[in-house]
Design a protein around this motif. Structure first.
Motif, PDB file in Angstrom:
ATOM      1  N   SER A 103     -65.937  24.182 -14.782  1.00 40.97           N
ATOM      2  CA  SER A 103     -65.389  25.077 -15.798  1.00 40.97           C
ATOM      3  C   SER A 103     -63.977  24.614 -16.166  1.00 40.97           C
ATOM      4  O   SER A 103     -63.053  24.714 -15.353  1.00 40.97           O
ATOM      5  N   LEU A 104     -63.849  24.123 -17.377  1.00 36.95           N
ATOM      6  CA  LEU A 104     -62.540  23.689 -17.859  1.00 36.95           C
ATOM      7  C   LEU A 104     -61.578  24.876 -17.923  1.00 36.95           C
ATOM      8  O   LEU A 104     -60.397  24.755 -17.606  1.00 36.95           O
ATOM      9  N   GLU A 105     -62.103  26.036 -18.299  1.00 36.83           N
ATOM     10  CA  GLU A 105     -61.246  27.217 -18.459  1.00 36.83           C
ATOM     11  C   GLU A 105     -60.714  27.716 -17.118  1.00 36.83           C
ATOM     12  O   GLU A 105     -59.583  28.208 -17.031  1.00 36.83           O
ATOM     13  N   LYS A 106     -61.517  27.617 -16.056  1.00 40.60           N
ATOM     14  CA  LYS A 106     -61.037  28.015 -14.724  1.00 40.60           C
ATOM     15  C   LYS A 106     -59.903  27.101 -14.269  1.00 40.60           C
ATOM     16  O   LYS A 106     -58.902  27.553 -13.702  1.00 40.60           O
ATOM     17  N   LEU A 107     -60.067  25.804 -14.514  1.00 38.39           N
ATOM     18  CA  LEU A 107     -59.005  24.867 -14.149  1.00 38.39           C
ATOM     19  C   LEU A 107     -57.766  25.128 -14.988  1.00 38.39           C
ATOM     20  O   LEU A 107     -56.640  25.126 -14.475  1.00 38.39           O
ATOM     21  N   ARG A 108     -57.947  25.394 -16.270  1.00 33.31           N
ATOM     22  CA  ARG A 108     -56.821  25.695 -17.155  1.00 33.31           C
ATOM     23  C   ARG A 108     -56.060  26.928 -16.656  1.00 33.31           C
ATOM     24  O   ARG A 108     -54.834  26.935 -16.589  1.00 33.31           O
ATOM     25  N   ALA A 109     -56.815  27.971 -16.278  1.00 35.74           N
ATOM     26  CA  ALA A 109     -56.190  29.215 -15.809  1.00 35.74           C
ATOM     27  C   ALA A 109     -55.402  28.983 -14.523  1.00 35.74           C
ATOM     28  O   ALA A 109     -54.296  29.500 -14.361  1.00 35.74           O
ATOM     29  N   SER A 110     -55.960  28.191 -13.602  1.00 34.53           N
ATOM     30  CA  SER A 110     -55.264  27.943 -12.337  1.00 34.53           C
ATOM     31  C   SER A 110     -53.986  27.132 -12.560  1.00 34.53           C
ATOM     32  O   SER A 110     -52.977  27.342 -11.890  1.00 34.53           O
ATOM     33  N   LEU A 111     -54.022  26.207 -13.531  1.00 31.54           N
ATOM     34  CA  LEU A 111     -52.824  25.423 -13.855  1.00 31.54           C
ATOM     35  C   LEU A 111     -51.762  26.301 -14.504  1.00 31.54           C
ATOM     36  O   LEU A 111     -50.566  26.170 -14.216  1.00 31.54           O
ATOM     37  N   HIS A 112     -52.179  27.220 -15.367  1.00 25.38           N
ATOM     38  CA  HIS A 112     -51.229  28.135 -16.004  1.00 25.38           C
ATOM     39  C   HIS A 112     -50.559  29.044 -14.973  1.00 25.38           C
ATOM     40  O   HIS A 112     -49.382  29.381 -15.108  1.00 25.38           O
ATOM     41  N   ARG A 113     -51.311  29.436 -13.922  1.00 24.59           N
ATOM     42  CA  ARG A 113     -50.723  30.298 -12.884  1.00 24.59           C
ATOM     43  C   ARG A 113     -49.599  29.604 -12.136  1.00 24.59           C
ATOM     44  O   ARG A 113     -48.770  30.245 -11.510  1.00 24.59           O
ATOM     45  N   SER A 114     -49.564  28.276 -12.215  1.00 23.94           N
ATOM     46  CA  SER A 114     -48.484  27.547 -11.544  1.00 23.94           C
ATOM     47  C   SER A 114     -47.164  27.684 -12.303  1.00 23.94           C
ATOM     48  O   SER A 114     -46.107  27.320 -11.782  1.00 23.94           O
ATOM     49  N   GLY A 115     -47.231  28.202 -13.531  1.00 24.15           N
ATOM     50  CA  GLY A 115     -46.026  28.329 -14.349  1.00 24.15           C
ATOM     51  C   GLY A 115     -45.873  27.216 -15.365  1.00 24.15           C
ATOM     52  O   GLY A 115     -44.946  27.230 -16.180  1.00 24.15           O
ATOM     53  N   ALA A 116     -46.778  26.236 -15.311  1.00 16.37           N
ATOM     54  CA  ALA A 116     -46.696  25.108 -16.244  1.00 16.37           C
ATOM     55  C   ALA A 116     -47.001  25.564 -17.674  1.00 16.37           C
ATOM     56  O   ALA A 116     -47.832  26.445 -17.894  1.00 16.37           O
TER      57      ALA A 116
END
Length: 284
Positions: free
Chosen positions: A21-34
């Motif tokens: 899931s590209l969206e799950k990876l995107r969400a986890s990266l956004h949670r890092s503050g990036a």
């Protein structure tokens, strides 16, 4: 390229095979503050390296390495789940960590208390008091991914809670024993959730309740465990944990422990800057 990723199977830590899931990876990266630019750059690189049967661990390691090149506190936040596992191998640092989370939520807490029950005495992981009410908390720590709490856990905790409450209500305590909690760093099975909610336990896992799970509370309060550091070695983290330095913000006030470890002045400055950036980033 985005369409191709829909057909990539990945292997989770539990051994389960699921679609990437590209969206799950995107969400986890956004949670890092990036920000979006950083996230999109990393997604492009990770996506190019995907192959059938790739493990979630390999995807995580690649994304983590790319985040670390951008800013270290991004990587620190991204590795939060793994950092919780690093509180092991025993569950005691996890108990201290949960006590700290409750403390910063307005509770007075004590760890490892023995309370009398009607039938037997019970050692309780965390006893928390707030507004005249007492909560007893059982912490279920797993040092390996893929191990979830099944229905036996809330069954066991519910019986302990009732035994303590029966005795508590007979004595003249200054507070009312109102609730039992079960906290885990992994997840609850469907039956565990169903039984725990039915019996009236408060269940807290990595991502439950929705938007108020362990990861959400940690991010909201900015209470990151010392194990999120990308600069401290495993030995150094264990040394700090044995001295009850569980939170990043604790090390800022107890930086002398780095001197005890023989950390050079240059490296000490880098470690403290990493941690201060993480804490200050959250306080803004």
């Amino acid at each position: 390229m985005e369409q191709d990723t829909l057909n990539i199977d990945i292997i989770k830590s539990s051994g389960e095979r699921v679609k990437f899931s590209l969206e799950k990876l995107r969400a986890s990266l956004h949670r890092s503050g990036a920000d979006n630019d950083v996230v999109n750059r990393i997604l492009d690189k990770v996506r190019d390296e995907l192959y059938q049967g790739i493990s979630t661990k390999e995807i995580y390691n690649r994304a983590y390495a790319l985040l670390k090149k951008e800013k270290r506190y991004y990587a620190s936040k991204y590795k939060l789940k793994k950092a919780i596992y690093e509180l092991g191998p025993t569950g005691f640092p996890f108990e201290n960590f949960i006590a700290a989370l409750l403390k910063y939520s307005g509770f007075n807490t004590k760890v490892g208390q023995v309370l009398e029950g009607d039938c037997v005495s019970h050692e309780i992981d965390v006893v928390a008091n707030k507004n005249g009410n007492t909560t007893i908390v059982e912490c279920k720590f797993h040092s390996e991914e893929g191990r979830n709490c099944n229905v036996k856990v809330p069954l066991y905790i519910a019986s302990r809670f009732q035994d303590v409450k029966n005795q508590w209500d007979k004595k003249q305590h200054k507070t009312t024993l109102t609730q039992g909690w079960v906290v885990t760093n992994t997840r609850f099975t469907k039956d565990a959730l169903q039984y725990g909610n039915c019996i009236g336990l408060h269940l807290l896992s990595w991502d439950y309740p929705k938007n108020d799970g362990l990861k959400d509370r940690i991010d909201r309060l900015g209470l990151y465990p010392i194990t999120v550091s990308t600069l401290l070695t495993k030995r150094e983290k264990q040394f700090l944990l044995t001295r009850d330095v569980v939170l990043c913000r604790d090390l800022i006030g107890d930086a002398f422990y780095l001197d005890h470890l023989g950390v050079s002045d240059v490296r000490k400055t880098k470690i403290l800057n990493e941690i201060k950036n993480l804490c200050h980033h959250e306080s803004r």
